[in-house]
Design a protein around this motif. Structure first.
Motif, PDB file in Angstrom:
ATOM      1  N   GLY A   1     -65.096  -6.215 114.663  1.00  0.00           N
ATOM      2  CA  GLY A   1     -64.002  -6.721 113.843  1.00  0.00           C
ATOM      3  C   GLY A   1     -64.386  -6.689 112.382  1.00  0.00           C
ATOM      4  N   PRO A   2     -63.389  -6.715 111.484  1.00  0.00           N
ATOM      5  CA  PRO A   2     -63.675  -6.733 110.046  1.00  0.00           C
ATOM      6  C   PRO A   2     -64.298  -8.056 109.629  1.00  0.00           C
ATOM      7  CG  PRO A   2     -61.330  -7.054 110.438  1.00  0.00           C
ATOM      8  CD  PRO A   2     -61.942  -6.741 111.774  1.00  0.00           C
ATOM      9  N   ASN A   3     -64.751  -8.131 108.387  1.00  0.00           N
ATOM     10  CA  ASN A   3     -65.289  -9.388 107.860  1.00  0.00           C
ATOM     11  C   ASN A   3     -64.233 -10.487 107.980  1.00  0.00           C
ATOM     12  OD1 ASN A   3     -67.738  -8.222 107.113  1.00  0.00           O
ATOM     13  ND2 ASN A   3     -66.976  -7.634 105.104  1.00  0.00           N
TER      14      ASN A   3
ATOM     15  N   VAL B   1     -79.168 -12.991 125.488  1.00  0.00           N
ATOM     16  CA  VAL B   1     -79.592 -12.673 124.120  1.00  0.00           C
ATOM     17  C   VAL B   1     -78.348 -12.455 123.258  1.00  0.00           C
ATOM     18  CG1 VAL B   1     -80.854 -11.072 122.633  1.00  0.00           C
ATOM     19  CG2 VAL B   1     -81.734 -11.607 124.914  1.00  0.00           C
ATOM     20  N   ILE B   2     -78.326 -13.096 122.101  1.00  0.00           N
ATOM     21  CA  ILE B   2     -77.246 -12.922 121.127  1.00  0.00           C
ATOM     22  C   ILE B   2     -77.823 -12.201 119.919  1.00  0.00           C
ATOM     23  CG2 ILE B   2     -75.591 -14.081 119.625  1.00  0.00           C
ATOM     24  CD1 ILE B   2     -75.605 -16.414 121.622  1.00  0.00           C
ATOM     25  N   LEU B   3     -77.256 -11.049 119.605  1.00  0.00           N
ATOM     26  CA  LEU B   3     -77.702 -10.253 118.458  1.00  0.00           C
ATOM     27  C   LEU B   3     -76.581 -10.196 117.421  1.00  0.00           C
ATOM     28  CD1 LEU B   3     -78.651  -8.137 121.215  1.00  0.00           C
ATOM     29  CD2 LEU B   3     -80.274  -7.775 119.380  1.00  0.00           C
ATOM     30  N   ASP B   4     -76.850 -10.726 116.246  1.00  0.00           N
ATOM     31  CA  ASP B   4     -75.851 -10.746 115.182  1.00  0.00           C
ATOM     32  C   ASP B   4     -76.205  -9.687 114.140  1.00  0.00           C
ATOM     33  OD1 ASP B   4     -73.646 -11.495 113.723  1.00  0.00           O
ATOM     34  OD2 ASP B   4     -74.616 -13.224 112.789  1.00  0.00           O
ATOM     35  N   GLU B   5     -75.544  -8.523 114.235  1.00  0.00           N
ATOM     36  CA  GLU B   5     -75.747  -7.387 113.328  1.00  0.00           C
ATOM     37  C   GLU B   5     -77.232  -7.081 113.128  1.00  0.00           C
ATOM     38  OE1 GLU B   5     -73.316  -7.320 109.854  1.00  0.00           O
ATOM     39  OE2 GLU B   5     -71.763  -8.552 110.766  1.00  0.00           O
ATOM     40  N   PRO B   6     -77.954  -6.767 114.208  1.00  0.00           N
ATOM     41  CA  PRO B   6     -79.415  -6.621 114.126  1.00  0.00           C
ATOM     42  C   PRO B   6     -79.890  -5.418 113.324  1.00  0.00           C
ATOM     43  CG  PRO B   6     -78.624  -5.915 116.268  1.00  0.00           C
ATOM     44  CD  PRO B   6     -77.447  -6.535 115.569  1.00  0.00           C
ATOM     45  N   SER B   7     -79.084  -4.346 113.217  1.00  0.00           N
ATOM     46  CA  SER B   7     -79.561  -3.150 112.525  1.00  0.00           C
ATOM     47  C   SER B   7     -78.989  -3.002 111.127  1.00  0.00           C
ATOM     48  CB  SER B   7     -79.230  -1.900 113.350  1.00  0.00           C
ATOM     49  OG  SER B   7     -77.839  -1.787 113.569  1.00  0.00           O
TER      50      SER B   7
ATOM     51  N   HIS C   1     -71.018  -3.974 112.875  1.00  0.00           N
ATOM     52  CA  HIS C   1     -70.010  -3.207 112.149  1.00  0.00           C
ATOM     53  C   HIS C   1     -70.146  -1.721 112.445  1.00  0.00           C
ATOM     54  CE1 HIS C   1     -68.052  -6.250 109.725  1.00  0.00           C
ATOM     55  NE2 HIS C   1     -69.218  -6.752 109.372  1.00  0.00           N
ATOM     56  N   TYR C   2     -71.214  -1.337 113.154  1.00  0.00           N
ATOM     57  CA  TYR C   2     -71.488   0.074 113.390  1.00  0.00           C
ATOM     58  C   TYR C   2     -70.872   0.507 114.718  1.00  0.00           C
ATOM     59  CZ  TYR C   2     -74.903  -0.678 109.663  1.00  0.00           C
ATOM     60  OH  TYR C   2     -75.493  -0.995 108.477  1.00  0.00           O
TER      61      TYR C   2
ATOM     62  N   VAL D   1     -62.443  -6.327 120.414  1.00  0.00           N
ATOM     63  CA  VAL D   1     -62.094  -6.170 119.004  1.00  0.00           C
ATOM     64  C   VAL D   1     -61.346  -7.425 118.546  1.00  0.00           C
ATOM     65  CG1 VAL D   1     -60.882  -4.772 117.294  1.00  0.00           C
ATOM     66  CG2 VAL D   1     -61.928  -3.675 119.300  1.00  0.00           C
ATOM     67  N   MET D   2     -61.821  -8.022 117.454  1.00  0.00           N
ATOM     68  CA  MET D   2     -61.206  -9.234 116.917  1.00  0.00           C
ATOM     69  C   MET D   2     -60.618  -8.974 115.539  1.00  0.00           C
ATOM     70  SD  MET D   2     -63.947 -12.230 117.914  1.00  0.00           S
ATOM     71  CE  MET D   2     -62.800 -13.526 117.388  1.00  0.00           C
ATOM     72  N   ARG D   3     -59.554  -9.706 115.255  1.00  0.00           N
ATOM     73  CA  ARG D   3     -58.977  -9.710 113.905  1.00  0.00           C
ATOM     74  C   ARG D   3     -58.364 -11.081 113.653  1.00  0.00           C
ATOM     75  NH1 ARG D   3     -57.332  -7.162 109.485  1.00  0.00           N
ATOM     76  NH2 ARG D   3     -55.327  -7.737 108.613  1.00  0.00           N
ATOM     77  N   ASP D   4     -58.714 -11.680 112.513  1.00  0.00           N
ATOM     78  CA  ASP D   4     -58.191 -13.000 112.136  1.00  0.00           C
ATOM     79  C   ASP D   4     -58.389 -14.024 113.248  1.00  0.00           C
ATOM     80  OD1 ASP D   4     -57.388 -12.017 109.666  1.00  0.00           O
ATOM     81  OD2 ASP D   4     -55.394 -11.458 110.402  1.00  0.00           O
ATOM     82  N   GLY D   5     -59.562 -13.970 113.897  1.00  0.00           N
ATOM     83  CA  GLY D   5     -59.906 -14.955 114.907  1.00  0.00           C
ATOM     84  C   GLY D   5     -59.336 -14.694 116.285  1.00  0.00           C
ATOM     85  N   THR D   6     -58.555 -13.631 116.447  1.00  0.00           N
ATOM     86  CA  THR D   6     -57.885 -13.345 117.721  1.00  0.00           C
ATOM     87  C   THR D   6     -58.429 -12.051 118.322  1.00  0.00           C
ATOM     88  OG1 THR D   6     -55.868 -14.409 116.921  1.00  0.00           O
ATOM     89  CG2 THR D   6     -55.649 -12.939 118.816  1.00  0.00           C
ATOM     90  N   LYS D   7     -58.643 -12.060 119.614  1.00  0.00           N
ATOM     91  CA  LYS D   7     -59.037 -10.832 120.308  1.00  0.00           C
ATOM     92  C   LYS D   7     -57.800  -9.968 120.490  1.00  0.00           C
ATOM     93  CE  LYS D   7     -59.793 -10.801 124.760  1.00  0.00           C
ATOM     94  NZ  LYS D   7     -60.391 -11.098 126.075  1.00  0.00           N
TER      95      LYS D   7
END
Length: 310
Positions: A33-35, A154-160, A190-191, A204-210
């Motif tokens: 999803g976007p920022n 395991v939770i990976l938050d934008e690892p690369s 984001h990749y 895929v999420m947008r504005d908090g919604t799947k």
């Protein structure tokens, strides 16, 4: 699961709005999803850093609100950058500190740390201060730290994020090993190529919604049989893009800048060949390369986000 907060003028906003998501054992699910889409907020709730406003979230049946300590014990968190590491300590001292915090028995700490440092390719650098590490080396140490207590999830938050291509490829190989070992993995990134390569499913999420969920291949098929005409050209302006979008058979046009040249991605249906019409609109410009390809996960993602925005 929902997470709200107060925005300007006291208005209630949704960081997460009714999200329903499940990760099975031995499965990797990507959260795209976007920022501001709610990816990191979702990860933080599962890390027990944030509380959901309503709904439930659990790790292997352990509610993150009612039983956060147990949820933490079975969860490994791998973040990016400098957060979670002590720069003035060596790699091995960082891991010894976290081994104590995780409650790992003393006699097990050193052999486990050595095995992890070997796995992530940091043996030989374990006595160096983390402040001297490259970003890729820090990411490897993050992985070792996140796996110290042998978590099931395991939770990976934008690892690369920010790693060079070689380091990112090696990092993806390490991540794949965790799934092969039977761990459940939630990946925010984001990749798109990374999610396509690694994930069994993506949401895929947008504005908090799947807004979509499925395998990478199933989401690509949602592009409705599209073909992408890629044109590398120099001198394209917004007027050209506008005329290309108005051509019969063209569904969307993307423009990417590359220094002195641009890349046009022209999406059309398989039933219509728009090549001649596109090149006619670009007559007089310097066309460097023309090719056709099938839609990628990134194409599907852009299509989904654009449709939802409309």
């Amino acid at each position: 699961m929902t997470r709200t907060f107060k925005g300007p003028q006291g208005r209630v906003k949704h960081a997460i709005n009714g999200l329903s998501l499940r990760v099975e054992r031995g499965e990797m699910v990507g959260l795209l999803g976007p920022n501001g889409a709610g990816k990191t907020s979702t990860a933080k709730i599962l890390m027990t850093v944030l509380l959901p406003t309503s709904g439930k979230a659990g790790i292997l049946g352990h509610d993150v609100v009612r039983d956060p300590q147990t949820a933490r014990r079975v969860t490994g968190v791998i973040l990016g950058g400098d957060a979670g590491l002590y720069a003035r300590l060596t790699a091995v001292d960082n891991l010894l500190l976290f081994a104590d915090l995780y409650g790992i028995p003393y006699r097990e700490q050193k052999p486990r740390i050595r095995d992890l440092l070997d796995m992530v390719g940091l043996l030989g650098n374990e006595r160096k201060r983390v402040e001297s590490f490259s970003r890729g080396m820090k990411q490897r140490l993050h992985i070792a730290r996140g796996l110290l207590h042998d978590p099931d999830v395991v939770i990976l938050d934008e690892p690369s994020n920010g790693i060079d291509p070689v380091g990112a490829r090696e990092l993806r190989a390490l991540i794949r090993e965790q799934v092969r070992d039977g761990r459940s993995v939630l990946l925010t990134t984001h990749y798109m190529f990374e999610a396509d390569e690694l994930c069994d499913r993506v949401a895929v999420m947008r504005d908090g919604t799947k807004i979509a969920e499925g395998t990478p291949d199933s989401l690509k098929k949602q592009t409705d049989g599209q073909v992408v005409l890629t044109v590398t050209v120099s001198g394209v302006g917004e007027d050209h893009v506008g005329r290309l979008r108005a051509l019969p058979g063209v569904r969307s046009v993307g423009l990417t800048e590359h220094g002195g040249s641009q890349t046009l991605d022209v999406h059309s249906g398989q039933e219509t060949d728009v090549t001649a019409a596109v090149l006619a609109e670009l007559r007089g410009l310097s066309v460097i390369q023309v090719s056709k390809r099938e839609p990628t996960l990134e194409d599907a993602y852009v299509s989904l986000i654009s449709q939802d925005r409309r």
